[in-house]
Design an enzyme around this catalytic site. Structure first.
Site, PDB file in Angstrom:
ATOM      1  N   ASN A 198       0.839  -1.085  -0.042  1.00 45.05           N
ATOM      2  CA  ASN A 198       0.091   0.014  -0.023  1.00 45.05           C
ATOM      3  C   ASN A 198       0.925   1.175  -0.093  1.00 45.05           C
ATOM      4  OD1 ASN A 198       0.483  -0.799   2.637  1.00 45.05           O
ATOM      5  ND2 ASN A 198      -1.277   0.193   3.607  1.00 45.05           N
ATOM      6  N   GLU A 240       0.439   5.304   0.659  1.00 43.02           N
ATOM      7  CA  GLU A 240      -0.497   6.281   1.118  1.00 43.02           C
ATOM      8  C   GLU A 240      -0.121   7.687   0.745  1.00 43.02           C
ATOM      9  OE1 GLU A 240      -0.999   5.428   5.285  1.00 43.02           O
ATOM     10  OE2 GLU A 240      -2.530   3.867   4.909  1.00 43.02           O
ATOM     11  N   CYS A 262      -4.026   0.697  -2.500  1.00 47.61           N
ATOM     12  CA  CYS A 262      -4.154  -0.628  -1.596  1.00 47.61           C
ATOM     13  C   CYS A 262      -2.916  -1.444  -2.442  1.00 47.61           C
ATOM     14  CB  CYS A 262      -5.419  -1.183  -1.900  1.00 47.61           C
ATOM     15  SG  CYS A 262      -6.759  -0.470  -0.793  1.00 47.61           S
ATOM     16  N   GLU A 272      -3.043  -4.681  -3.066  1.00 44.48           N
ATOM     17  CA  GLU A 272      -3.848  -5.447  -4.194  1.00 44.48           C
ATOM     18  C   GLU A 272      -3.631  -4.625  -5.416  1.00 44.48           C
ATOM     19  OE1 GLU A 272      -4.876  -4.818  -1.198  1.00 44.48           O
ATOM     20  OE2 GLU A 272      -6.237  -6.376  -0.531  1.00 44.48           O
ATOM     21  N   CYS A 325     -10.446  -4.791   0.173  1.00 48.48           N
ATOM     22  CA  CYS A 325     -11.555  -3.838   0.189  1.00 48.48           C
ATOM     23  C   CYS A 325     -12.640  -4.207  -0.795  1.00 48.48           C
ATOM     24  CB  CYS A 325     -11.028  -2.491   0.238  1.00 48.48           C
ATOM     25  SG  CYS A 325     -10.414  -1.709  -1.199  1.00 48.48           S
ATOM     26  N   CYS A 377     -10.996  -3.121  -4.468  1.00 41.88           N
ATOM     27  CA  CYS A 377      -9.982  -3.982  -4.836  1.00 41.88           C
ATOM     28  C   CYS A 377     -10.670  -5.402  -5.187  1.00 41.88           C
ATOM     29  CB  CYS A 377      -8.803  -4.553  -3.782  1.00 41.88           C
ATOM     30  SG  CYS A 377      -7.855  -3.096  -3.543  1.00 41.88           S
TER      31      CYS A 377
HETATM   32  N1  THU Z   1      -5.242  -1.635   2.665  1.00 42.20           N
HETATM   33  C1  THU Z   1      -4.744  -2.533   1.485  1.00 42.20           C
HETATM   34  O1  THU Z   1      -3.687  -2.021   1.246  1.00 42.20           O
HETATM   35  N2  THU Z   1      -5.346  -3.470   1.366  1.00 42.20           N
HETATM   36  C2  THU Z   1      -6.643  -3.800   1.807  1.00 42.20           C
HETATM   37  O2  THU Z   1      -7.118  -5.187   1.617  1.00 42.20           O
HETATM   38  C3  THU Z   1      -6.972  -3.090   2.974  1.00 42.20           C
HETATM   39  C4  THU Z   1      -6.444  -1.963   3.269  1.00 42.20           C
HETATM   40  C5  THU Z   1      -4.471  -0.402   2.843  1.00 42.20           C
HETATM   41  C6  THU Z   1      -5.279   1.097   2.569  1.00 42.20           C
HETATM   42  C7  THU Z   1      -4.640   2.165   3.526  1.00 42.20           C
HETATM   43  O3  THU Z   1      -3.300   2.440   3.054  1.00 42.20           O
HETATM   44  C8  THU Z   1      -4.431   1.168   4.765  1.00 42.20           C
HETATM   45  O4  THU Z   1      -4.299  -0.236   4.345  1.00 42.20           O
HETATM   46  C9  THU Z   1      -5.470   1.188   5.835  1.00 42.20           C
HETATM   47  O5  THU Z   1      -6.756   1.223   5.156  1.00 42.20           O
END
Ligand code: THU
Length: 129
Positions: free
Chosen positions: A44, A46, A55, A57, A88, A91
């Site tokens: 991920n 940010e 994300c 994925e 999520c 994704c």
């Molecule tokens: N996140 C992912 O990368 N994948 C997931 O399956 C769930 C959430 C990330 C998004 C964000 O950077 C952090 O996790 C918190 O939501």
């Protein structure tokens, strides 16, 4: 084609998790996407503008597609140890685009589990090209 090594895929996702850029949520996630002859990873990423977070994925899917791969058999997702880290909703839809029958391996407080994208996202939006 060899069978998918789900344990190995999860180990690769955990390694990718170490490269996450998650200074805001501190929820670090790694993903490993099995594309047959290759595995693509993502973590991920940010941003100070929180809604722009990518994300793990989708980072993995983007890496694979950008390298010319679109046939995916499985994806493993590794969040913080012990945390439920299923993909999520956004994704799930992105994964469905490429293979609704793809196996998704993820962690829960009870341990590691797996199911298909179609099981995680019934009635996903389609049809696809
Ligand atoms: N996140 C992912 O990368 N994948 C997931 O399956 C769930 C959430 C990330 C998004 C964000 O950077 C952090 O996790 C918190 O939501």
């Amino acid at each position: 084609m060899s069978l998918v090594d789900l344990d190995g895929l999860l180990a690769t996702a955990r390694a990718a998790r170490s490269r996450a850029y998650a200074p805001y949520s501190e929820f670090r996630v790694g993903a490993a996407l099995d594309a047959g002859e290759r595995v693509f990873v993502g973590s991920n990423v940010e941003n100070a503008s929180y809604g722009l977070a990518i994300c793990a994925e989708r980072a993995a899917v983007a890496a694979a597609v950008s390298a010319g791969h679109r046939e995916f058999r499985a994806i493993a997702v590794a969040g913080p140890d012990g945390a439920l880290t299923s993909p999520c909703g956004a994704c799930r839809q992105v994964l469905a685009e490429f293979n609704p029958e793809m196996t998704v391996v993820f962690t829960t407080p009870e341990g590691v589990t797996h199911m298909t994208v179609a099981e995680l996202l019934p009635h996903y939006f389609g049809p696809f090209v």
